[in-house]
Design an enzyme around this catalytic site. Structure first.
Site, PDB file in Angstrom:
ATOM      1  N   GLU A 109       0.843  -1.198   0.000  1.00  0.00           N
ATOM      2  CA  GLU A 109       0.000   0.000   0.000  1.00  0.00           C
ATOM      3  C   GLU A 109       0.880   1.251   0.000  1.00  0.00           C
ATOM      4  O   GLU A 109       1.994   1.234   0.517  1.00  0.00           O
ATOM      5  CB  GLU A 109      -0.915  -0.059   1.228  1.00  0.00           C
ATOM      6  CG  GLU A 109      -1.811   1.135   1.461  1.00  0.00           C
ATOM      7  CD  GLU A 109      -2.884   1.368   0.403  1.00  0.00           C
ATOM      8  OE1 GLU A 109      -2.517   1.525  -0.774  1.00  0.00           O
ATOM      9  OE2 GLU A 109      -4.069   1.443   0.770  1.00  0.00           O
ATOM     10  N   ASP A 110       0.375   2.323  -0.592  1.00  0.00           N
ATOM     11  CA  ASP A 110       1.133   3.578  -0.597  1.00  0.00           C
ATOM     12  C   ASP A 110       1.029   4.288   0.746  1.00  0.00           C
ATOM     13  O   ASP A 110       2.012   4.732   1.323  1.00  0.00           O
ATOM     14  CB  ASP A 110       0.672   4.507  -1.734  1.00  0.00           C
ATOM     15  CG  ASP A 110      -0.835   4.750  -1.757  1.00  0.00           C
ATOM     16  OD1 ASP A 110      -1.575   4.147  -0.948  1.00  0.00           O
ATOM     17  OD2 ASP A 110      -1.293   5.553  -2.594  1.00  0.00           O
ATOM     18  N   ASP A 145      -4.324   5.715   5.999  1.00  0.00           N
ATOM     19  CA  ASP A 145      -4.862   6.859   6.725  1.00  0.00           C
ATOM     20  C   ASP A 145      -5.859   6.319   7.755  1.00  0.00           C
ATOM     21  O   ASP A 145      -5.488   5.996   8.882  1.00  0.00           O
ATOM     22  CB  ASP A 145      -5.512   7.817   5.718  1.00  0.00           C
ATOM     23  CG  ASP A 145      -6.019   9.090   6.363  1.00  0.00           C
ATOM     24  OD1 ASP A 145      -5.809   9.277   7.571  1.00  0.00           O
ATOM     25  OD2 ASP A 145      -6.637   9.914   5.660  1.00  0.00           O
ATOM     26  N   PHE A 204      -2.281  16.020   4.031  1.00  0.00           N
ATOM     27  CA  PHE A 204      -2.474  15.392   2.730  1.00  0.00           C
ATOM     28  C   PHE A 204      -1.172  15.472   1.946  1.00  0.00           C
ATOM     29  O   PHE A 204      -0.601  16.544   1.776  1.00  0.00           O
ATOM     30  CB  PHE A 204      -3.610  16.052   1.947  1.00  0.00           C
ATOM     31  CG  PHE A 204      -4.055  15.199   0.797  1.00  0.00           C
ATOM     32  CD1 PHE A 204      -4.933  14.142   1.010  1.00  0.00           C
ATOM     33  CD2 PHE A 204      -3.563  15.418  -0.475  1.00  0.00           C
ATOM     34  CE1 PHE A 204      -5.314  13.320  -0.038  1.00  0.00           C
ATOM     35  CE2 PHE A 204      -3.943  14.595  -1.534  1.00  0.00           C
ATOM     36  CZ  PHE A 204      -4.821  13.545  -1.308  1.00  0.00           C
ATOM     37  N   ARG A 240       1.508  12.373  -9.242  1.00  0.00           N
ATOM     38  CA  ARG A 240       2.013  11.015  -9.016  1.00  0.00           C
ATOM     39  C   ARG A 240       3.479  10.881  -9.408  1.00  0.00           C
ATOM     40  O   ARG A 240       4.217  10.070  -8.871  1.00  0.00           O
ATOM     41  CB  ARG A 240       1.209   9.979  -9.821  1.00  0.00           C
ATOM     42  CG  ARG A 240      -0.232   9.795  -9.388  1.00  0.00           C
ATOM     43  CD  ARG A 240      -0.820   8.537 -10.025  1.00  0.00           C
ATOM     44  NE  ARG A 240      -2.274   8.492  -9.975  1.00  0.00           N
ATOM     45  CZ  ARG A 240      -2.999   8.075  -8.928  1.00  0.00           C
ATOM     46  NH1 ARG A 240      -2.383   7.684  -7.828  1.00  0.00           N
ATOM     47  NH2 ARG A 240      -4.303   8.057  -8.974  1.00  0.00           N
TER      48      ARG A 240
END
Ligand code: IMP
Ligand code: MG
Length: 174
Positions: free
Chosen positions: A98-99, A102, A151, A164
């Site tokens: 996973e990146d 949260d 964020f 990205r």
């Protein structure tokens, strides 16, 4: 890319060092286990591409894509499957890539979904983890960097499909 709304928080060099470390760690922990690395699209594609180049053991790569019905910066917790795996994971050792974690809602859904297919094991590797208290407690075996609940974009992570391609991680000012 010059953008006054971007505040770099993790450099390209630090990312490289961490990805190399994680690659060595997975290679040691999964020696002889022929793991399947399952990247969660789209955010993990750059991280996973770099990670596998540091693996020294036999392994396979696959992808899964899920969407949430929330806005682009806030997870709603309602998850739907957009693209499924292309291989059978029954009896296999799975590492979810996973990146960023949260709320953990996305991962929770994916983990439950994969566990129902009777793999031998499922573990989670995330490049980034936000330090907020999560409503769901999911075991995360490998974490690259713990970051504040801002964020962030870059290295695969987007805001509205942008940023990205940044080679570093930056906080996005709104
Ligand atoms: P969670 O379900 O709240 O853990 O959110 C996980 C997903 O939301 C990640 O896979 C990302 O795609 C996205 N996400 C969460 N935080 C960020 C962020 O700071 N930047 C970009 N995407 C994020
Ligand atoms: Mg995203």
């Amino acid at each position: 890319m010059q953008d006054k709304n971007l505040i770099p928080i993790i450099s390209q060099k630090d990312l490289e060092g961490k990805v190399k470390y994680l690659g060595k760690k997975i290679s040691a922990d999964y020696k002889g286990k022929n793991p399947i690395l399952v990247g969660i699209l789209k955010g993990s594609f750059i991280f996973l591409a770099d990670l596998v180049r540091y693996l020294t053991i036999p392994h396979e790569v696959d992808f899964i894509s899920v969407g949430s019905y929330g806005s682009s910066t806030q997870a709603s917790g309602v998850v739907r499957l957009i693209k499924d795996l292309s291989v059978n994971i029954e009896g296999r050792n799975v590492v979810i890539i996973e990146d960023i974690v949260d709320t953990g809602l996305t991962l929770n859904y994916i983990r439950d979904n994969l566990l129902s297919r009777k793999p031998k094991s499922v573990s989670i590797l995330t490049l980034l983890e936000k330090k907020q208290r999560r409503p769901q407690r999911i075991p995360i075996k490998y974490v690259g960097f713990k970051i504040p609940s801002d964020f962030v974009v870059g290295y695969g992570l987007d805001y509205d499909e942008k940023y990205r391609n940044l080679p570093y991680i930056a906080k996005l000012k709104f």
